[in-house]
Design an enzyme around this catalytic site. Structure first.
Site, PDB file in Angstrom:
ATOM      1  N   HIS A   1      -1.959 -17.415  -7.541  1.00 65.43           N
ATOM      2  CA  HIS A   1      -3.314 -16.913  -7.212  1.00 65.43           C
ATOM      3  C   HIS A   1      -4.339 -18.047  -7.137  1.00 65.43           C
ATOM      4  O   HIS A   1      -5.491 -17.872  -7.554  1.00 65.43           O
ATOM      5  CB  HIS A   1      -3.796 -15.925  -8.283  1.00 65.43           C
TER       6      HIS A   1
ATOM      7  N   SER B   1       3.364 -13.806  -8.833  1.00 67.59           N
ATOM      8  CA  SER B   1       2.481 -14.045  -9.976  1.00 67.59           C
ATOM      9  C   SER B   1       3.309 -14.319 -11.237  1.00 67.59           C
ATOM     10  O   SER B   1       3.946 -15.358 -11.328  1.00 67.59           O
ATOM     11  CB  SER B   1       1.534 -12.857 -10.155  1.00 67.59           C
TER      12      SER B   1
END
Length: 250
Positions: A166, A126
């Protein structure tokens, strides 16, 4: 160019990226590599640190050290030693903008670029994936205001282009697809979008995509002649030239 592994997402406490993490260790060339975990983006969250030590240390058998930068006395010489003595540097997820701002203030950005030159494996999930690219599609504003839009955050630029983690995530992926599409309308070049449980591996000007779960993919997202394109990147075992990632194929 060195070695970078950018992971789209997944919970390390649940070993959701195990296949990817084993590849990170393999890339280090060590049976018991020294792994430095940098949890700046999570504000050095204690549980995240404990989960990482349990996973990379106890489960995967690495020698784990932690670089805490939040509310800590800063010893620049000790920080440099930790970073440049590592075999693997893993950057955790969280608030990318907050992390990058502090890194630049403390000179961590320059040290990580030196680590890259030393062929230390750079990786993360991330925020820890965004940071290696020129820019990233980030939810940094949403930590204070959940209704805030996703924003473009500047990374280290070790890999060119814009990275979106994501991408189709059920937990973190709300509005990622539409946000990235609109962001790239105003951004030249090509974006790379990575699903949870998927990673982009780059080694010396070449790349490949790997996953720890089926139906997780990476994509190229760009605009050409007023039209947006969204192309799945082929997953193959062999490495391909990294320039291919940034070609607008249509």
């Amino acid at each position: 160019m060195g070695k970078i592994v950018a992971i789209g997402g997944g919970e390390i406490s649940k070993h959701e990226t195990l296949t990817i993490d084993k590849e990170i260790i393999r890339l280090s060339g060590k049976n018991k590599p020294k792994v430095l975990f940098i949890p700046t983006a999570s504000s050095d969250a204690p549980k995240y640190i404990d989960d990482f030590v349990a996973y990379y240390g106890n489960h995967l058998g690495c020698i784990v050290d932690i670089l805490k930068l939040i509310d800590q006395p800063i010893d620049r010489q000790e920080i440099s030693k930790k970073i440049l003595a590592s075999d693997i540097i893993y950057v955790g997820g969280g608030n990318t903008l907050k992390m990058m701002t502090l890194w630049r203030k403390l000179g961590i950005d320059a040290l990580l670029k030196k680590a890259h030159e030393k062929d230390i494996v750079l990786c993360g999930l991330s925020a820890g994936a965004i940071c290696w690219f020129t820019h990233g599609n980030s939810d940094s504003r949403q930590f204070k205001n959940p209704a805030a839009p996703l924003i473009k955050v500047r990374g280290l630029g070790l890999l060119k282009g814009l990275l979106c983690p994501h991408y189709h995530s059920k937990k973190y992926g709300k509005n990622r697809v539409s946000s990235l599409k609109n962001m790239m309308k105003k951004t030249s070049g090509t974006a790379l979008a990575i699903d949870d449980f998927c990673a982009l591996v780059t080694v010396n000007e070449k790349y490949r995509v790997i996953t720890s779960r089926s139906k997780s993919y990476a994509y190229k997202v760009y605009w050409k002649c007023g039209k947006s394109y969204h192309e799945k990147i082929e997953q193959v075992s062999t490495f391909k030239p990294i320039e291919d990632l940034f070609l607008k194929n249509v």
